[in-house]
Every structure is written in structure tokens, then in C-alpha cells.
Design an enzyme around this catalytic site. Structure first.
Site, PDB file in Angstrom:
ATOM      1  N   GLY A   1       5.009 -10.339   4.543  1.00  0.00           N
ATOM      2  CA  GLY A   1       5.788 -10.274   5.780  1.00  0.00           C
ATOM      3  C   GLY A   1       5.034 -10.883   6.956  1.00  0.00           C
TER       4      GLY A   1
ATOM      5  N   ASP B   1       2.468  -8.922   9.667  1.00  0.00           N
ATOM      6  CA  ASP B   1       1.008  -9.028   9.536  1.00  0.00           C
ATOM      7  C   ASP B   1       0.661 -10.511   9.441  1.00  0.00           C
ATOM      8  OD1 ASP B   1       0.519  -6.177   9.390  1.00  0.00           O
ATOM      9  OD2 ASP B   1       1.539  -6.266   7.469  1.00  0.00           O
TER      10      ASP B   1
ATOM     11  N   MET C   1       0.852  -1.191   0.000  1.00  0.00           N
ATOM     12  CA  MET C   1       0.000   0.000   0.000  1.00  0.00           C
ATOM     13  C   MET C   1       0.888   1.241   0.000  1.00  0.00           C
ATOM     14  SD  MET C   1      -3.413  -0.986   2.064  1.00  0.00           S
ATOM     15  CE  MET C   1      -2.854  -0.757   3.724  1.00  0.00           C
TER      16      MET C   1
ATOM     17  N   GLN D   1     -10.285  -2.100   3.037  1.00  0.00           N
ATOM     18  CA  GLN D   1      -9.756  -2.767   4.223  1.00  0.00           C
ATOM     19  C   GLN D   1      -9.597  -1.830   5.417  1.00  0.00           C
ATOM     20  OE1 GLN D   1      -6.009  -3.935   2.049  1.00  0.00           O
ATOM     21  NE2 GLN D   1      -5.084  -3.621   4.044  1.00  0.00           N
TER      22      GLN D   1
ATOM     23  N   HIS E   1       9.139   0.898   3.085  1.00  0.00           N
ATOM     24  CA  HIS E   1      10.159   0.917   4.143  1.00  0.00           C
ATOM     25  C   HIS E   1      11.060  -0.308   4.003  1.00  0.00           C
ATOM     26  CE1 HIS E   1       7.589  -2.101   5.936  1.00  0.00           C
ATOM     27  NE2 HIS E   1       6.564  -1.251   5.929  1.00  0.00           N
TER      28      HIS E   1
ATOM     29  N   GLY F   1      11.094  -3.089   5.385  1.00  0.00           N
ATOM     30  CA  GLY F   1      10.382  -4.371   5.287  1.00  0.00           C
ATOM     31  C   GLY F   1      10.046  -4.672   3.837  1.00  0.00           C
ATOM     32  N   HIS F   2       9.527  -3.662   3.125  1.00  0.00           N
ATOM     33  CA  HIS F   2       9.205  -3.859   1.704  1.00  0.00           C
ATOM     34  C   HIS F   2      10.475  -4.139   0.902  1.00  0.00           C
ATOM     35  CE1 HIS F   2       5.668  -1.166   2.837  1.00  0.00           C
ATOM     36  NE2 HIS F   2       5.106  -2.278   2.425  1.00  0.00           N
TER      37      HIS F   2
HETATM   38  O1  PAF Z   1      -0.146  -5.639   3.847  1.00  0.00           O
HETATM   39  C1  PAF Z   1      -0.574  -4.785   3.036  1.00  0.00           C
HETATM   40  O2  PAF Z   1       0.116  -3.824   2.704  1.00  0.00           O
HETATM   41  C2  PAF Z   1      -1.977  -4.923   2.473  1.00  0.00           C
HETATM   42  O3  PAF Z   1      -2.843  -5.450   3.402  1.00  0.00           O
HETATM   43  C3  PAF Z   1      -2.035  -5.701   1.146  1.00  0.00           C
HETATM   44  C4  PAF Z   1      -1.597  -7.146   1.317  1.00  0.00           C
HETATM   45  C5  PAF Z   1      -1.168  -5.001   0.115  1.00  0.00           C
HETATM   46  C6  PAF Z   1      -3.483  -5.720   0.628  1.00  0.00           C
HETATM   47  O4  PAF Z   1      -3.984  -4.430   0.423  1.00  0.00           O
END
Ligand code: PAF
Length: 271
Positions: free
Chosen positions: A143, A146, A26, A57, A30, A32-33
Site C-alpha cells: 500500500g 507506507d 503484520m 522493525q 483492515h 486496506g489489507h
Molecule cells: O507493512 C507491513 O505490514 C510490514 O512492514 C511488512 C511489509 C509486512 C514487513 O513486516
């Protein structure tokens, strides 16, 4: 890096490849990504990153509005990482079609974050199911921070016999211990210190309860967190990470899952 805003153009490009390694995000990228992307690149398939702040969400409009966004900076970073494709869809691109697979929502979606964020996991599964239908990725990188999300996406994929493989990636932490999260961008310096103190307190508590489970006195721990600067605690529970059941006996493999607020910023982690 090729940037796509429309699924049909993206799908045409994907057809030319030998498969896709997918990192859904989203934005507000950072460390983590970055770690997910680096692992994705190891597959030697083309890496596709998506940036889409999925309104479905978020259970509060204000939370959706204040979610950190910085697409320019994100694009710069993704170029530097030599990501092959970036998909930044519009709402209509994602929600303007009827997916073939129905979302499967495991009953464990009602626990932990599901209890406190009504509709959150329905929204996550909805968007992930759509991304999967559009991209048909060979791998999806997620990750463990979550963890409940990861568990539920795995259950959906299993149940619907989807051929994408989920790659579970370890939680990346800031130097002060707290899990990397886009939401950390909304914390001030002093709030970062509070988050770090809470992390260290809970990590040492986890070590102690491994030896003596009776120390897991929720009310006492919650009071301590408030003393350390938390404003509200949603949950603090031990869960078995394999079957996602609440741990009642100390000898089981478990993680301590928690979610709390510092002012308006909600933070989650599991250790
Ligand atoms: O973890 C996230 O950033 C979001 O929940 C995801 C998996 C991209 C779905 O919108």
C-alpha cells in the site's frame, strides 16, 4: 485456505502452483489489507498472505508489545475472502537461515520515518528479503500509505535484480478520511476524531500550498496540529514521490508526508 507455519511445507505446496501473488502483513487486518488481497486475487495466481509481527522493525519494545494482534479474527476474514494460503511463521522459520541476497538499503532510508525510527527500515528490508527468498513471489502487493517502505522495497528489488514485481496499491481510507492502519485499533473514539480533524486540516492545507507555497510554514502548522490534539509531531515534509527527494519548489509533483502521535499511538500518512 491452507495454513502453514513452516517454510519447507509451504515451499512444497508453492512448487505445485503456477506462481504466487503475495500480500505480506503484520495482521490486525483492515480494509486496506482487504483491498490488497482483492487486487492480488485478480492476477489469477494463488494468493498467499503472511502474518508476522516482525520484532526487528520495531525500535521500541513497548511498541512491539502493543502492536494490535488478533490472529483468530484475521483467519476468519481471510477464509471469507477465499485466500489460498496463509503463512504464519515463527521467528526461527524466518531468521533461522542465511539469505542469499544481501539487503540493499537506499540512502533515502535515513529520511522521514528512518530518521525517527532507528533500524526500522533495516528490519523491514531484512524480513521482506527473507520472505522473497522463501516464497519467490511473482507479485508483491504493497500500500502507498507506507510510501517510504514501498519505495525502499522497490529499490532493493531493482538493485538485487529480484524478479518479483511490486504492485503499488492506493491508500484506503476510513469514512472519516484517515488512512486505514492496524494502529487505528489502538485509538479511542475521541482520538479517532482528533486524527480525522488533523487529516482534514492537512488535506485542505495541501490544496492551499499548491496555489501558494509560502503558506507551508512548518512551525505554524505544527502548532495547529498540537491545538487539534496531536501530542508530538515527528515530521511534516513535502516529498517528490518519483525520486523521493524533498521538494523545495512548489511546482514539483509532491505529497505531503507526515508522522505524529496521539498519546502513544504513532500515525503516518501522505496526501
Ligand atoms: O507493512 C507491513 O505490514 C510490514 O512492514 C511488512 C511489509 C509486512 C514487513 O513486516
Amino acid at each position: 485456505m491452507k495454513i502453514f507455519k513452516d517454510k519447507h511445507t509451504l515451499q512444497k505446496e508453492i512448487l505445485k502452483t503456477e506462481g504466487i501473488s503475495f500480500v505480506p502483513t503484520m495482521g490486525g487486518l483492515h480494509k486496506g489489507h482487504i483491498s490488497l488481497i482483492k487486487q492480488s486475487k485478480k492476477t489469477k495466481l494463488k494468493t498467499l498472505v503472511s502474518i508476522f509481527v516482525n520484532p526487528k522493525q520495531f525500535n521500541k519494545k513497548s511498541d512491539f508489545k502493543s502492536y494490535p494482534r488478533n490472529t483468530k479474527k484475521d483467519i476468519k476474514l481471510l477464509k471469507k475472502l477465499m485466500v489460498d494460503y496463509l503463512y504464519i511463521p515463527t521467528f526461527k522459520d524466518i531468521y533461522g537461515f542465511k539469505p542469499k541476497s544481501k539487503v540493499f538499503l537506499d540512502k533515502s532510508s535515513k529520511k522521514l520515518c528512518g530518521k525517527f525510527r532507528k533500524g526500522h527500515f533495516e528490519g523491514v528490508l531484512n524480513v521482506v528479503n527473507r520472505f522473497i527468498e522463501i516464497i519467490k513471489p511473482r507479485y508483491i502487493f504493497l500500500g502507498k500509505k507506507d510510501y517510504q517502505q514501498l519505495y525502499l522495497i522497490k529499490k532493493h528489488i531493482e538493485k538485487r535484480k529480484i524478479r518479483s514485481k511490486i504492485v503499488e496499491c492506493k491508500t484506503i481510507r476510513e469514512n472519516n478520511g484517515i488512512a486505514c492502519s492496524s494502529r487505528n485499533l489502538n485509538l479511542s473514539k475521541s482520538q479517532m476524531i482528533i486524527a480525522s480533524n488533523i487529516f482534514h486540516y492537512l488535506r485542505s492545507l495541501k490544496k492551499k500550498i499548491k496555489k501558494n507555497y509560502s503558506l507551508f510554514n512548518i512551525n505554524k502548522i505544527k502548532k495547529e496540529l498540537i491545538k487539534l490534539g496531536a501530542n508530538k509531531i515527528d515530521y511534516l515534509e513535502n516529498y517528490n514521490t518519483k525520486n523521493f527527494k524533498k521538494v523545495k519548489k512548489p511546482y514539483k509533483e509532491y505529497n505531503l508526508f507526515f508522522a505524529y502521535y496521539i498519546k502513544k499511538v504513532r500515525l503516518i500518512d501522505n496526501i
